[in-house]
Structures are given as structure tokens and as C-alpha cells.
Design an enzyme around this catalytic site. Structure first.
Site, PDB file in Angstrom:
ATOM      1  N   ASP A 136       0.840  -1.193   0.000  1.00 13.99           N
ATOM      2  CA  ASP A 136       0.000   0.000   0.000  1.00 13.99           C
ATOM      3  C   ASP A 136       0.877   1.244   0.000  1.00 13.99           C
ATOM      4  OD1 ASP A 136      -2.142   1.955   1.232  1.00 13.99           O
ATOM      5  OD2 ASP A 136      -3.219   0.071   0.946  1.00 13.99           O
ATOM      6  N   GLU A 156      17.488  -9.294  11.045  1.00 17.65           N
ATOM      7  CA  GLU A 156      17.917  -7.903  10.862  1.00 17.65           C
ATOM      8  C   GLU A 156      17.952  -7.152  12.197  1.00 17.65           C
ATOM      9  OE1 GLU A 156      19.151  -6.421   8.374  1.00 17.65           O
ATOM     10  OE2 GLU A 156      18.578  -7.546   6.581  1.00 17.65           O
ATOM     11  N   VAL A 163      23.995  -3.944   7.020  1.00 17.58           N
ATOM     12  CA  VAL A 163      24.275  -5.270   6.457  1.00 17.58           C
ATOM     13  C   VAL A 163      22.951  -5.979   6.181  1.00 17.58           C
ATOM     14  CG1 VAL A 163      25.310  -7.536   6.951  1.00 17.58           C
ATOM     15  CG2 VAL A 163      26.470  -5.438   7.697  1.00 17.58           C
ATOM     16  N   ASP A 164      22.878  -6.668   5.048  1.00 14.91           N
ATOM     17  CA  ASP A 164      21.692  -7.463   4.729  1.00 14.91           C
ATOM     18  C   ASP A 164      21.831  -8.823   5.429  1.00 14.91           C
ATOM     19  OD1 ASP A 164      19.477  -8.664   3.644  1.00 14.91           O
ATOM     20  OD2 ASP A 164      20.320  -8.853   1.627  1.00 14.91           O
ATOM     21  N   ASP A 165      21.474  -8.841   6.731  1.00 11.37           N
ATOM     22  CA  ASP A 165      21.781  -9.993   7.576  1.00 11.37           C
ATOM     23  C   ASP A 165      21.085 -11.281   7.127  1.00 11.37           C
ATOM     24  OD1 ASP A 165      23.379  -8.674   9.866  1.00 11.37           O
ATOM     25  OD2 ASP A 165      21.608  -7.403   9.648  1.00 11.37           O
ATOM     26  N   ASN A 168      18.246 -11.281   1.972  1.00 12.98           N
ATOM     27  CA  ASN A 168      17.067 -11.240   1.095  1.00 12.98           C
ATOM     28  C   ASN A 168      17.119 -10.087   0.091  1.00 12.98           C
ATOM     29  OD1 ASN A 168      16.544  -9.027   2.735  1.00 12.98           O
ATOM     30  ND2 ASN A 168      14.476  -9.662   3.310  1.00 12.98           N
ATOM     31  N   HIS A 194      -3.390   6.622   3.877  1.00 21.60           N
ATOM     32  CA  HIS A 194      -4.075   5.428   3.373  1.00 21.60           C
ATOM     33  C   HIS A 194      -3.509   4.119   3.936  1.00 21.60           C
ATOM     34  CE1 HIS A 194      -5.297   2.457   0.260  1.00 21.60           C
ATOM     35  NE2 HIS A 194      -6.327   3.262   0.032  1.00 21.60           N
ATOM     36  N   SER A 352     -11.102   0.542  -0.849  1.00 16.70           N
ATOM     37  CA  SER A 352      -9.837   0.419  -0.099  1.00 16.70           C
ATOM     38  C   SER A 352     -10.070   0.048   1.355  1.00 16.70           C
ATOM     39  CB  SER A 352      -9.092   1.757  -0.090  1.00 16.70           C
ATOM     40  OG  SER A 352      -8.318   1.911  -1.234  1.00 16.70           O
TER      41      SER A 352
HETATM   42 CA    CA Z   1      17.490  -8.099   4.753  1.00 11.23          CA
END
Ligand code: CA
Length: 412
Positions: A136, A156, A163-165, A168, A194, A352
């Protein structure tokens, strides 16, 4: 089998082999590449392309223009690409971008009362153990009724900053991801209501404020892809859908739409069936019959999807709501709905607001029966409506009490 039959089938096989090995063409892979008669009405983004690869991935590619994209990107790797289309804009299905902090003649919780949501809460069924993805506009992570419900991405949270622990592809996505700003947490402005409103209807925590969310113990995976004005793109929406899917949600709420064609979005929603994820879509607010004027994702006919029309506190179908006996499955409260916004609460209207009532109810059903399949949840929601005379497939409006009875009947 005589010799003649063998010859014929041999010919067929070689024809099939030839077809499979035949050189792909740019115009076959990217039907919008020429100035031909291939028509996909509506806006397109001239310098952004949705590329569906042979392995099923869908990526967004930017190029100076169509010709540069074809020469530099498409032609060199045509064999690995199944389909290309232009990226396109989509919009929120809020009826009016204005919002009110007071409503006249409407109870703040008329929707929850009409669908008998308290019958589930009183039985201890509150959405516990179920994750819901809200794809959204920005959700206010700090709202007191939403922040306790954020699903924690523990790799994370316990990991290192920058760092992308969990590997993903998203650095520091402790709770969700902002696909508009390409950062972990969206920038919140007071007019950007929204996403927070939708999230509050689904799962506002009953312990930290006055709004009774439908599934107040469910957890929230937010992925916003809209700008401040409520406009987004298909490419960002697809990335957001795939992101929340990878975070283990059972339900995805999609209170947006408006594109007149998209193979990429359709295939993304189609893939949710195998993952057992329910995709709940707002029917749209043009007051149209989608049989005659289809728009997407509302008018996809896919096993993972439910499309939701809106009703008023009078229990009449809302005049602004799109309808369809074929594509709109059921209706839910969607007019003058009170819910969370940055800094407090407000009333909004639109399909919505109707879709999140169904998303929250799906979370309730899955918390009551975790082993239920996607097909059973979908069936329970449709079988149990209060039947009215609405122009929707089931003719009726969501009822939580009856849906809970129905899932218990379907999944003993
Ligand atoms: Ca991550």
C-alpha cells in the site's frame, strides 16, 4: 497403429520441436515494441519495462527509451526472456483523497458491529500466529495501535546495521520495506494516511488504543510502494508483493488498482496460489460493472484472489463501488470507516477500506484453523455472507461469526 499414423505423429513431434527451438522475435516477446495495433489502453511509463524471465522472475528495467531498451537489453538476451511489457501506474482505491476526523451520523465501529467481529474476539480468535502483508502507501510504524503489531525480522533486528543480515536483498529491513523510497522505513507525512488506515482496520491492537482491529493479534508486514499522492507503479507493486510473500504472510491486502492490462501482475498473483497466500483486492471506486469495464488487479479471475466491493452503514451497496457478478466476490463495510492515521484517527471511504475487513477476517480464520488451505479459507469467506441483493458473485456481505462457523465445518 499403421505406418501412416506413425508418420503423422512423427511429423507432429518434429513440428513441436521446431516450434520450441524457433528463434524468438522481439515483437513476440514485447508486443508493445512496435507501433502496431497491439492495444493496451491506459497510461504506460515510456522508459520503464517489466521483464518476465524464462525462470519466472519478473524484474523492472529502466532505459532511455523503447529503442534503447530493445537494442541494449532485450536483443542480447532474448532467449532468456519470456515476455516484456511497459511498466504502468496504479492508484489507491480511496474514494476521495480528502479525509475527515469527524463523521456525521455514523458510529466509529459500525463496520465491526455489522460483520459481528466481536463473536470471534469473544472466543479468543484474534489472528494470533498469522502474518498479513499490507502492500500500500506508507504505514506509520510508530502509531501506538500499529507498532506493537509489526512483525519483527529477527535476523535484521539482531544483526548489524548496514548489512543485509538475512540475505534477502534488502538492507536493515527490520519490519518492512519502502519500495517507493528504496529504504527500510517510509517517510511519514500527515497527509499520507491510506496505508496506516488500511493496516488499522486489519489489525489495530486492542490493548493500546480505542480502535478494534479485526485481527488484533495478527502481525503486520508493511511494504509501501506509493508516492505521497497515492500513485505507484506495477513494477514496485510486484516487488512489494514478492517481498511480503517471502516474509511468510498468509494474506496480502491490495487496496489499489486501475491498470487495464498487465501480464506481469497477473502472473505474480497467480504464483501466490502455490504459496497458499490469499490476495484480497479492492474492487475500485468508479461505480462501474467490471464485466463491462474491467480493471486490474480487481478483475483477475485467479484462485488466490478475492475482490471486495463496499457497503454503507445502511447495509446498502455503496454507489461508488465497482461491482460484477463474475469478478467481485463479496462486499464489506467501506463507507465512513474510522481507523488509524499518522498522529491519530480519521474516517475514510472506499473499496480500499472494504478489502481490509476481509483481510482481517481471513487472518482470524487462519488463526482458528492454521491447517486450513487457501481454497478452504476462500470458500469459508464466500459461503458465509449475509445474502443481500448486491451485484457481486455471492450477492452478500462479509459476516465474521458465520465465516468462523464455516471454516470449522470445512476443517473439522
Ligand atoms: Ca534483509
Amino acid at each position: 497403429m499403421d505406418v501412416r499414423a506413425i508418420k503423422v505423429s512423427g511429423l507432429l513431434i518434429s513440428l513441436l520441436v521446431m516450434a520450441a527451438c524457433s528463434q524468438k522475435s522481439v515483437s513476440g516477446t514485447f508486443p508493445e515494441s512496435g507501433n502496431s495495433a497491439f492495444a493496451c489502453d491506459g497510461f504506460k511509463i515510456e522508459n520503464r519495462f517489466l521483464v518476465e524471465w524464462e525462470d519466472g522472475r519478473i524484474t523492472t528495467v529502466e532505459a532511455e527509451n523503447k529503442n534503447v531498451f530493445i537494442e541494449k537489453f532485450l536483443k542480447p538476451q532474448l532467449d532468456q526472456i519470456r515476455y516484456v511489457e511497459f511498466d504502468r501506474p496504479v492508484w489507491l482505491n480511496q474514494e476521495d483523497m480528502q479525509f475527515e476526523t469527524t463523521a456525521i451520523g455514523t458510529q466509529t465501529t459500525w463496520g465491526q458491529a455489522m460483520i459481528e467481529a466481536d463473536s470471534a474476539w469473544n472466543q479468543g480468535v484474534r489472528g494470533q500466529g498469522v502474518k498479513v502483508g499490507v502492500v500500500d502507501a506508507a504505514v506509520d510504524y510508530t502509531h501506538p495501535q500499529l507498532s506493537p503489531r509489526l512483525d519483527a525480522n529477527t535476523a535484521e533486528i539482531n544483526g548489524q546495521g548496514g548489512v543485509d543480515d538475512d540475505g534477502n536483498g534488502y538492507v536493515d529491513d527490520k519490519y518492512g520495506w519502502d519500495f517507493y523510497g528504496n529504504k527500510p522505513q517510509p517517510t511519514i507525512t500527515s497527509g499520507n494516511v491510506h496505508g496506516s488506515h488500511v493496516a488499522g482496520i486489519i489489525l489495530a491492537d486492542h490493548n493500546t488504543g480505542t480502535l478494534p482491529g479485526i485481527a488484533p493479534r495478527a502481525s503486520l508486514v508493511p511494504a509501501n510502494f506509493m508516492d505521497q499522492g497515492g500513485g505507484g507503479t506495477l513494477g514496485a507493486a510486484i516487488n512489494a508483493i514478492n517481498y511480503v510473500s517471502s516474509r511468510g504472510v498468509k494474506v496480502i491486502n491490495a487496496s489499489w488498482g486501475g491498470t487495464y492490462c498487465s501480464s506481469s501482475l497477473k502472473n505474480t498473483v497467480r504464483a501466490l496460489e502455490q504459496k497458499g497466500i490469499l490476495f484480497v483486492v479492492a474492487a475500485g471506486n468508479e461505480g462501474n460493472d467490471l464485466d463491462i469495464q474491467p480493471e486490474f488487479p480487481a478483475a483477475f479471475d485467479l484462485p488466490a484472489q478475492l475482490t471486495i466491493g463496499a457497503t454503507r452503514s445502511s447495509d446498502f451497496f455503496a454507489g461508488f463501488s465497482n461491482s460484477s457478478y463474475k469478478y467481485v466476490h463479496l462486499a464489506a463495510p467501506g463507507d465512513q470507516i474510522y481507523s488509524t492515521v499518522p498522529g491519530g484517527y480519521a474516517y475514510l471511504s472506499g473499496t480500499s477500506m472494504a478489502a481490509p475487513f476481509v483481510s482481517g477476517t481471513a487472518a482470524l480464520l487462519w488463526s482458528a484453523k492454521p491447517q486450513a488451505t487457501l481454497a478452504q479459507i476462500r470458500q469459508a469467506l464466500m459461503n458465509s455472507v449475509d445474502v443481500k441483493d448486491y451485484r457481486v458473485m455471492t450477492r452478500g456481505r462479509l459476516n465474521v461469526r458465520k465465516a468462523l462457523d464455516e471454516i470449522r465445518r470445512l476443517v473439522p
